[in-house]
Write a protein that holds these residues in place. Structure first.
Motif, PDB file in Angstrom:
ATOM      1  N   GLN A  27       0.877  -1.168   0.000  1.00 15.22           N
ATOM      2  CA  GLN A  27       0.000   0.000   0.000  1.00 15.22           C
ATOM      3  C   GLN A  27       0.912   1.215   0.000  1.00 15.22           C
ATOM      4  O   GLN A  27       1.848   1.301   0.799  1.00 15.22           O
ATOM      5  CB  GLN A  27      -0.920   0.015   1.225  1.00 15.22           C
ATOM      6  CG  GLN A  27      -2.018  -1.045   1.176  1.00 15.22           C
ATOM      7  CD  GLN A  27      -3.020  -0.878   2.297  1.00 15.22           C
ATOM      8  OE1 GLN A  27      -2.672  -0.687   3.456  1.00 15.22           O
ATOM      9  NE2 GLN A  27      -4.300  -0.979   1.954  1.00 15.22           N
ATOM     10  N   ALA A  32      -2.228   8.880  -6.591  1.00 14.51           N
ATOM     11  CA  ALA A  32      -3.043   7.699  -6.329  1.00 14.51           C
ATOM     12  C   ALA A  32      -2.593   6.946  -5.094  1.00 14.51           C
ATOM     13  O   ALA A  32      -1.398   6.854  -4.789  1.00 14.51           O
ATOM     14  CB  ALA A  32      -3.002   6.764  -7.537  1.00 14.51           C
ATOM     15  N   GLU A  82      -2.470  -0.195  -4.374  1.00 10.67           N
ATOM     16  CA  GLU A  82      -2.444  -1.477  -3.677  1.00 10.67           C
ATOM     17  C   GLU A  82      -2.016  -2.564  -4.645  1.00 10.67           C
ATOM     18  O   GLU A  82      -1.685  -2.298  -5.787  1.00 10.67           O
ATOM     19  CB  GLU A  82      -3.821  -1.774  -3.085  1.00 10.67           C
ATOM     20  CG  GLU A  82      -4.304  -0.712  -2.099  1.00 10.67           C
ATOM     21  CD  GLU A  82      -5.670  -1.023  -1.533  1.00 10.67           C
ATOM     22  OE1 GLU A  82      -5.732  -1.681  -0.468  1.00 10.67           O
ATOM     23  OE2 GLU A  82      -6.669  -0.607  -2.147  1.00 10.67           O
ATOM     24  N   ILE A 115      -3.162  -1.320  -8.518  1.00 11.57           N
ATOM     25  CA  ILE A 115      -4.561  -1.029  -8.205  1.00 11.57           C
ATOM     26  C   ILE A 115      -4.608   0.392  -7.654  1.00 11.57           C
ATOM     27  O   ILE A 115      -4.137   0.660  -6.546  1.00 11.57           O
ATOM     28  CB  ILE A 115      -5.121  -2.034  -7.184  1.00 11.57           C
ATOM     29  CG1 ILE A 115      -4.968  -3.464  -7.718  1.00 11.57           C
ATOM     30  CG2 ILE A 115      -6.586  -1.733  -6.889  1.00 11.57           C
ATOM     31  CD1 ILE A 115      -5.293  -4.531  -6.685  1.00 11.57           C
ATOM     32  N   LEU A 116      -5.185   1.306  -8.419  1.00 12.17           N
ATOM     33  CA  LEU A 116      -5.030   2.733  -8.154  1.00 12.17           C
ATOM     34  C   LEU A 116      -6.363   3.393  -7.824  1.00 12.17           C
ATOM     35  O   LEU A 116      -7.355   3.190  -8.522  1.00 12.17           O
ATOM     36  CB  LEU A 116      -4.416   3.428  -9.375  1.00 12.17           C
ATOM     37  CG  LEU A 116      -3.059   2.882  -9.851  1.00 12.17           C
ATOM     38  CD1 LEU A 116      -2.667   3.518 -11.174  1.00 12.17           C
ATOM     39  CD2 LEU A 116      -1.983   3.125  -8.798  1.00 12.17           C
ATOM     40  N   THR A 117      -6.347   4.202  -6.753  1.00 11.14           N
ATOM     41  CA  THR A 117      -7.488   5.033  -6.383  1.00 11.14           C
ATOM     42  C   THR A 117      -7.038   6.483  -6.385  1.00 11.14           C
ATOM     43  O   THR A 117      -6.088   6.831  -5.674  1.00 11.14           O
ATOM     44  CB  THR A 117      -8.009   4.658  -4.981  1.00 11.14           C
ATOM     45  OG1 THR A 117      -8.376   3.278  -4.960  1.00 11.14           O
ATOM     46  CG2 THR A 117      -9.215   5.520  -4.612  1.00 11.14           C
ATOM     47  N   VAL A 152      -6.372  10.221  -5.484  1.00 10.32           N
ATOM     48  CA  VAL A 152      -6.359  10.965  -4.225  1.00 10.32           C
ATOM     49  C   VAL A 152      -5.891  12.391  -4.504  1.00 10.32           C
ATOM     50  O   VAL A 152      -5.424  12.703  -5.596  1.00 10.32           O
ATOM     51  CB  VAL A 152      -5.440  10.299  -3.170  1.00 10.32           C
ATOM     52  CG1 VAL A 152      -6.008   8.975  -2.706  1.00 10.32           C
ATOM     53  CG2 VAL A 152      -4.023  10.123  -3.708  1.00 10.32           C
ATOM     54  N   LYS A 156      -7.325   1.661   5.262  1.00 10.75           N
ATOM     55  CA  LYS A 156      -8.295   2.167   4.298  1.00 10.75           C
ATOM     56  C   LYS A 156      -8.006   3.650   4.084  1.00 10.75           C
ATOM     57  O   LYS A 156      -7.437   4.317   4.952  1.00 10.75           O
ATOM     58  CB  LYS A 156      -9.717   1.977   4.804  1.00 10.75           C
ATOM     59  CG  LYS A 156     -10.122   0.517   4.932  1.00 10.75           C
ATOM     60  CD  LYS A 156     -11.562   0.389   5.396  1.00 10.75           C
ATOM     61  CE  LYS A 156     -11.950  -1.087   5.484  1.00 10.75           C
ATOM     62  NZ  LYS A 156     -13.369  -1.251   5.933  1.00 10.75           N
ATOM     63  N   PRO A 208     -11.134   8.829  -0.788  1.00 12.27           N
ATOM     64  CA  PRO A 208     -10.700   9.307  -2.111  1.00 12.27           C
ATOM     65  C   PRO A 208      -9.744  10.493  -2.031  1.00 12.27           C
ATOM     66  O   PRO A 208      -8.895  10.656  -2.883  1.00 12.27           O
ATOM     67  CB  PRO A 208     -12.014   9.697  -2.786  1.00 12.27           C
ATOM     68  CG  PRO A 208     -13.017   8.791  -2.152  1.00 12.27           C
ATOM     69  CD  PRO A 208     -12.574   8.663  -0.719  1.00 12.27           C
TER      70      PRO A 208
END
Length: 285
Positions: free
Chosen positions: A29, A147, A150, A155-157, A159, A194, A197
């Motif tokens: 992470q 991002a 993970e 695996i990109l979120t 931010v 966790k 966004p």
């Protein structure tokens, strides 16, 4: 048709190792943010169809092993037609083995630049999938947003961390990433977290799980880290060797930079949440 595109650096604002997979890869992470500083690639068509010419050659890296050339070959394989030749001129600023993602960023810029030059029309999703074949960090550069990552980093979120200023130092050593991840003493069981966004919370509770091992094996990193830590939290990026300190203003970052001991290399720049590569591509449309 000749044009130039940036290949920006990245920082891992934190890097947690949460496990090890059966195939030997590590589950991570991390939080990626781009820097307004990096390499540049110039793209120029040539008259020899299929030619991929990279200039100048990098010391100790055969041309066909260079991620830029490999990215170009992947795109040639994707096409159902013979593509024009290209001369790619690399202006290399980012140090090799520094943890700033220089090779991965160069590869991403090659993918997006050649997609434009050759009018392939490939989507960002397809380019990111191709980039993953070249390295776990390539997709974040292809997608172009800061991002939370993970998996192995793919695996990109999106931010939106603060776009602060950074002093980045490059100790006089080149880190062997494979050596770091093979060390028995490496932390591999950091609890998963966790994240919203938008990146929120106290960043001081995050760390880089590679830092202790790197500092033990490479005393030059420890020396630079200790010096920069006088001015606030400082941290390793990736597996190093570069370290960074974060500052709220350019003037404060420049003040710290001006006081650095002689013989320490690096730069001052700002963190950005949209990649300069994507900003430039928009300007070229």
């Amino acid at each position: 048709m000749t044009f130039a595109l940036p290949a920006p650096a990245k920082l891992n604002l934190f890097l947690h190792i949460t496990g090890r997979r059966s195939d030997g890869y590590h589950e991570l992470q991390t939080l990626f943010q781009f820097l307004d500083y990096g390499d540049d690639l110039q793209f120029e068509p040539t008259t020899e169809p299929g030619e991929i010419r990279l200039e100048p050659a990098l010391p100790s890296v055969p041309s066909e092993n260079n991620l830029i050339v490999r990215a170009a070959r992947l795109l040639q394989e994707e096409s159902d037609r013979l593509l024009a030749g290209v001369r790619i001129t690399l202006n290399k600023r980012l140090p090799m083995g520094g943890g700033l993602g220089g090779g991965s960023s160069d590869a991403a810029t090659a993918l997006l630049g050649l997609n434009r030059l050759w009018a392939l029309g490939l989507s960002i999703d397809r380019l990111a999938a191709l980039g993953l074949k070249l390295g776990a960090d390539v997709p974040v550069f292809v997608r172009g947003f800061a991002a939370f990552a993970e998996g192995v980093g793919e695996i990109l979120t999106p931010v939106d961390p603060p776009e602060d200023w950074f002093v980045v130092l490059k100790p006089d050593c080149e880190i062997n990433t494979g050596l770091i991840f093979s060390q028995e003493g490496l932390t591999r069981d950091t609890p998963r977290i966790k994240i919203a966004p938008a990146f929120e919370g106290d960043a001081s509770r995050y760390r880089n799980d590679c830092e202790d091992i790197v500092c033990t094996l490479y005393p030059e990193v420890r020396k630079s880290l200790d010096w920069l830590s006088q001015f606030g939290p400082a941290r390793l990026t990736g597996t190093g060797a570069c370290i960074f300190g974060r500052f709220p203003t350019e003037s404060k970052a420049l003040e710290v930079w001006a006081s650095k001991p002689s013989g320490i290399n690096g730069f001052v720049t700002r963190g950005v949440n949209r990649s300069p590569l994507h900003t430039k591509l928009t300007e070229l449309e």
